[in-house]
Design a protein around this motif. Structure first.
Motif, PDB file in Angstrom:
ATOM      1  N   ALA A   2      -4.983  -0.902  -4.904  1.00  0.00           N
ATOM      2  CA  ALA A   2      -4.879   0.402  -5.573  1.00  0.00           C
ATOM      3  C   ALA A   2      -5.987   1.349  -5.112  1.00  0.00           C
ATOM      4  N   GLU A  61       2.310  12.073  -7.732  1.00  0.00           N
ATOM      5  CA  GLU A  61       1.677  12.384  -9.022  1.00  0.00           C
ATOM      6  C   GLU A  61       0.676  13.527  -8.886  1.00  0.00           C
ATOM      7  N   ILE A  63       0.828  -1.198   0.000  1.00  0.00           N
ATOM      8  CA  ILE A  63       0.000   0.000   0.000  1.00  0.00           C
ATOM      9  C   ILE A  63       0.866   1.253   0.000  1.00  0.00           C
ATOM     10  N   ALA A  81      -5.067   2.472  -1.564  1.00  0.00           N
ATOM     11  CA  ALA A  81      -4.006   3.475  -1.594  1.00  0.00           C
ATOM     12  C   ALA A  81      -4.536   4.836  -2.029  1.00  0.00           C
ATOM     13  N   ALA A  82      -5.400   4.851  -3.032  1.00  0.00           N
ATOM     14  CA  ALA A  82      -5.967   6.119  -3.502  1.00  0.00           C
ATOM     15  C   ALA A  82      -6.771   6.802  -2.411  1.00  0.00           C
ATOM     16  N   GLU A 109      -5.507  -8.722  -3.149  1.00  0.00           N
ATOM     17  CA  GLU A 109      -4.156  -9.266  -3.306  1.00  0.00           C
ATOM     18  C   GLU A 109      -3.840 -10.367  -2.300  1.00  0.00           C
ATOM     19  N   ARG A 133       3.336   7.054  -4.630  1.00  0.00           N
ATOM     20  CA  ARG A 133       3.188   7.368  -6.060  1.00  0.00           C
ATOM     21  C   ARG A 133       1.994   8.277  -6.300  1.00  0.00           C
ATOM     22  N   ASP A 134       0.850   7.942  -5.708  1.00  0.00           N
ATOM     23  CA  ASP A 134      -0.359   8.741  -5.928  1.00  0.00           C
ATOM     24  C   ASP A 134      -0.170  10.175  -5.438  1.00  0.00           C
ATOM     25  N   SER A 183       3.865   2.034  -1.129  1.00  0.00           N
ATOM     26  CA  SER A 183       4.508   2.451  -2.378  1.00  0.00           C
ATOM     27  C   SER A 183       3.497   3.097  -3.323  1.00  0.00           C
ATOM     28  N   GLN A 184       2.256   2.603  -3.314  1.00  0.00           N
ATOM     29  CA  GLN A 184       1.224   3.192  -4.171  1.00  0.00           C
ATOM     30  C   GLN A 184       0.738   4.533  -3.621  1.00  0.00           C
TER      31      GLN A 184
END
Length: 243
Positions: A162, A22, A12, A165-166, A134, A18-19, A14-15
């Motif tokens: 995903a 970004e 979770i 994480a979002a 997962e 990234r989110d 790492s995502q």
């Protein structure tokens, strides 16, 4: 906004990093591999220096009766470091229904983590998610042999990592909830049906047998691990994720 993501190199974390990056924020991952030890406190002050938000996504290395000590020590250290740093928002990821399964040591430990955060000195948000898609393969493996997978009929509501994480990233950059947001997948199935769907999608010829005593998910009673009214429903369906 600067966000320190503790456990920021995992599934979770790492995502989430990234989110957030970004979206234009400065999210920095921290873990043992980056020199941060939440059990000794090593590296915490440097990790939280200048952070507006701390997101704690670390997890106990075991699910047994040692897990409460992990969460107590880690949360004590993190909350103290966040207070010293003047961090204005502390976010953790927990489990839907976690406080309804006191028979499981790990669920007791996660409930303790929530309680420590609520009683702490920093404004907070708790995101509770249902079971990750997962992890379904691992769940099936606990009670499987070469021919059969034994599973209880416990209702689960699989959610994609995903989507979790979002949601964590969104909550992290918002105002502290000083409360809890529940998140679940769009479909609820009894676990034995999840087993059949999963095996069929993978071309696995093993059969699923209902056994309401099999595995960790035999312990929760009723639908305590699924979301209730007011929860957020993630978009990804398990059958689509499997494809």
């Amino acid at each position: 906004m600067k966000i320190a993501v503790i456990g920021g190199t995992g599934l979770i974390g790492s995502q989430v990093v990234r989110d957030l990056n970004e979206a234009g924020h400065e999210a920095v991952p921290h873990s043992l591999s980056t020199g941060v030890d939440i059990l000794t406190g090593k590296g915490l002050d440097a990790a939280l220096d200048g952070a507006d938000v701390v997101v704690n996504l670390t997890n106990s290395p075991t699910f047994d009766d040692a897990s409460p000590a992990f969460f107590r020590t880690s949360m004590d250290n993190l909350l103290a470091a966040a207070e010293r740093a003047g961090t204005g928002h502390f976010v953790i990821l927990s489990i839907v229904g976690v406080d309804q399964v006191p028979e499981l040591d790990y669920y007791l430990a996660k409930t303790l983590q929530e309680d420590l955060l609520k009683a702490g000195p920093v404004p907070y948000s708790i995101v509770r998610a249902t079971q990750f898609m997962e992890f379904m393969d691992a769940t099936l493996s606990w009670t499987a042999d070469d021919d059969t997978v034994r599973l209880p009929r416990t209702p689960l509501q699989p959610v994609a990592a995903a989507d979790v994480a979002a949601t964590v990233a969104e909550v992290a950059v918002g105002s502290p909830l000083d409360g809890t947001l529940d998140l679940g997948g769009p479909d609820t199935y009894p676990l034995d049906e999840i087993g059949r769907i999963t095996l069929a999608a993978k071309g696995d010829k093993r059969s699923v047998t209902v056994d309401d005593t099999a595995g960790m998910f035999a312990v929760p009673q009723g639908d305590v691990l699924t979301t209730k009214e007011g929860a957020r429903i993630a978009p990804t369906r398990y059958t689509d994720w499997l494809k």
